[in-house]
Design an enzyme around this catalytic site. Structure first.
Site, short mmCIF file in Angstrom:
data_model
loop_
_atom_site.label_atom_id
_atom_site.label_comp_id
_atom_site.label_asym_id
_atom_site.label_seq_id
_atom_site.Cartn_x
_atom_site.Cartn_y
_atom_site.Cartn_z
NE ARG A 276 -3.64 -0.41 2.42
CZ ARG A 276 -4.78 -0.73 1.79
NH1 ARG A 276 -5.39 0.18 1.03
NH2 ARG A 276 -5.31 -1.93 1.91
CD GLU A 348 -8.34 -4.71 -4.10
OE1 GLU A 348 -8.37 -3.89 -5.02
OE2 GLU A 348 -8.61 -4.44 -2.92
#
Length: 427
Positions: A276, A348
């Site tokens: 991230r 994901e």
């Protein structure tokens, strides 16, 4: 953006659809505001009509020598002209209030989307591939990738948390992945490669439902441009305000761009590693289609994203998101989750969403059906990742890691790596 006519005609169904997403009922408030706006609009139309009638009557009265009547009519017209600006301003204000209220209401899910409050209610549709077996304990990428050129320390020194500096063959592998993705999407799936701006105006962000609700998740410059959170924004907004011919559809666009997110809503999540980041690269897929074609296009787009994972031989699963886990503008979303051995979990790597006409209404993008002279319809828009390059890099590193800390390069990437078939630790 929602169709106000649909809400007028189906207020209970509208609230029921929002309830499936965990949202409070809003139809009554929306319709009350709409009624106020329409009442003012009616008064304005009546005033305009009376002004026109009285103006014509003035000439007639003057022609008949009826001076008193003419003067009375002139006074009436003057009063109407004096009152109209206030009515026009009130109509504008109420129209803006209505648009603002509609702009923060999430899209309605399709009927086949499972109901649920969070990711626990997502439904696994399928799995692909075989999870790799190791004769050693596989590591998370953050624990061994620094020796291969994934430099977290320099990224932090330069820019702060959630920035990374890639070096050497690690940077080459990252570039190879992006080039491989864009080549596959253009050559095999018919997407047109684009190189859009990464700075956009408010209108583009609003049209693709990133504003006003998610302003804090994006970076804004001092000159009021936004750094794109995904190239979905410029690719989709490239048809903003357009009236398209039916023959132009479907439009399929792809771009490999830098993307920027403040991650304001993810404090504390994935603080380690390359998962991230504030700045990352992504191969984005966008489709603009006729309404009747959007469901099939959704499956096609998701398949195009899956094909990248299959070519890289990365195990993954396809998940249908529930109503509570979908994005704000989506009517239906598939997530592709890749297997990460170091975490022993699926993560994901792509979301593919059908937004229906939600974005098209915000952008005012329509098409004219063939044979129609006046009738127009809103297009449907879809977007997906094909794939997120950084997360794919993480997946490759973890799935192809070796006991000595090296990483094998997937065979499909060899033509892009100029002879490099293995990433070796830097001594």
């Amino acid at each position: 953006m929602h169709d106000i006519r649909f809400i007028r005609e189906n207020p209970e169904a509208f609230d029921a659809a929002l309830a499936r997403r965990g949202a409070d009922p809003v139809a009554a408030a929306i319709l009350a505001l709409d009624e106020k706006r329409r009442a003012v609009a009616t008064k304005l139309q009546e005033a305009q009509s009376r002004r026109n009638e009285a103006s014509k009557a003035i000439g007639k009265a003057m022609g008949q020598g009826n001076t008193d009547e003419a003067e009375a009519l002139k006074a009436e017209v003057a009063q109407i002209k004096q009152d109209m600006p206030a009515l026009e301003e009130r109509e504008r204000e109420l129209g803006e209030q209505l648009q603002t209220a509609l702009a923060v209401i999430p899209n309605m899910p399709f009927d086949d989307v499972p109901e649920g409050a969070n990711e626990e209610s997502n439904v696994e549709v399928s799995t692909w591939g075989t999870k790799p077996e190791f004769d050693f304990e596989p590591k998370e990428h953050a624990d061994f990738a620094p020796d291969l050129g994934m430099d977290f320390e320099t990224g932090t020194k330069l820019s702060g948390a959630r920035f990374t500096f890639l070096r050497g063959d690690m940077a080459r592998l990252h570039r190879a992945l992006g080039q491989f993705m864009i080549d596959r999407q253009t050559r095999e799936y018919g997407y047109t490669e684009c190189m859009p701006p990464v700075l956009v105006r408010d209108e583009a962000m609003y049209g693709t439902d990133k504003l006003p609700k998610f302003a804090e998740d994006s970076f804004r410059t001092t000159e009021a441009h936004w750094l794109i959170p995904t190239s979905e924004v410029p690719l989709t907004a490239s048809v903003m305000g357009d009236l398209l011919d039916e023959s132009a559809l479907p439009i399929r666009l792809t771009a490999l761009t830098q993307c920027f997110r403040s991650e304001a809503g993810s404090a504390g999540r994935d603080t380690r590693g390359f998962i991230r980041q504030h700045q990352f690269e992504k191969c984005e897929l966008v489709s603009i289609v006729k309404p009747e074609d959007s469901s099939a296009e959704h499956e096609r787009m998701t398949g195009a994203a899956e094909a990248i994972l299959q070519a890289l031989d990365l195990p993954y699963r396809k998940v249908l998101l529930c109503t509570g886990d979908m994005g704000f503008g989506a009517r239906k979303t598939y997530d592709l989750e890749v297997w990460l051995p170091g975490q022993s979990a699926y993560r994901e790597i792509s979301s593919c969403s059908n937004t229906g006409d939600f974005q098209a209404r915000r952008m005012n993008t329509r098409y004219r059906p063939e044979g129609e002279k006046k009738k127009t319809e809103f297009v449907h828009t879809l977007n997906g990742s094909g794939l997120a390059v950084g997360r794919t890099l993480v997946a490759v590193i973890e799935n192809y890691q070796q006991a000595d800390g090296s990483v094998l390069v997937p065979e499909v990437l060899h033509p892009y790596m100029d002879g490099v078939t293995k990433l070796e630790p830097v001594s």
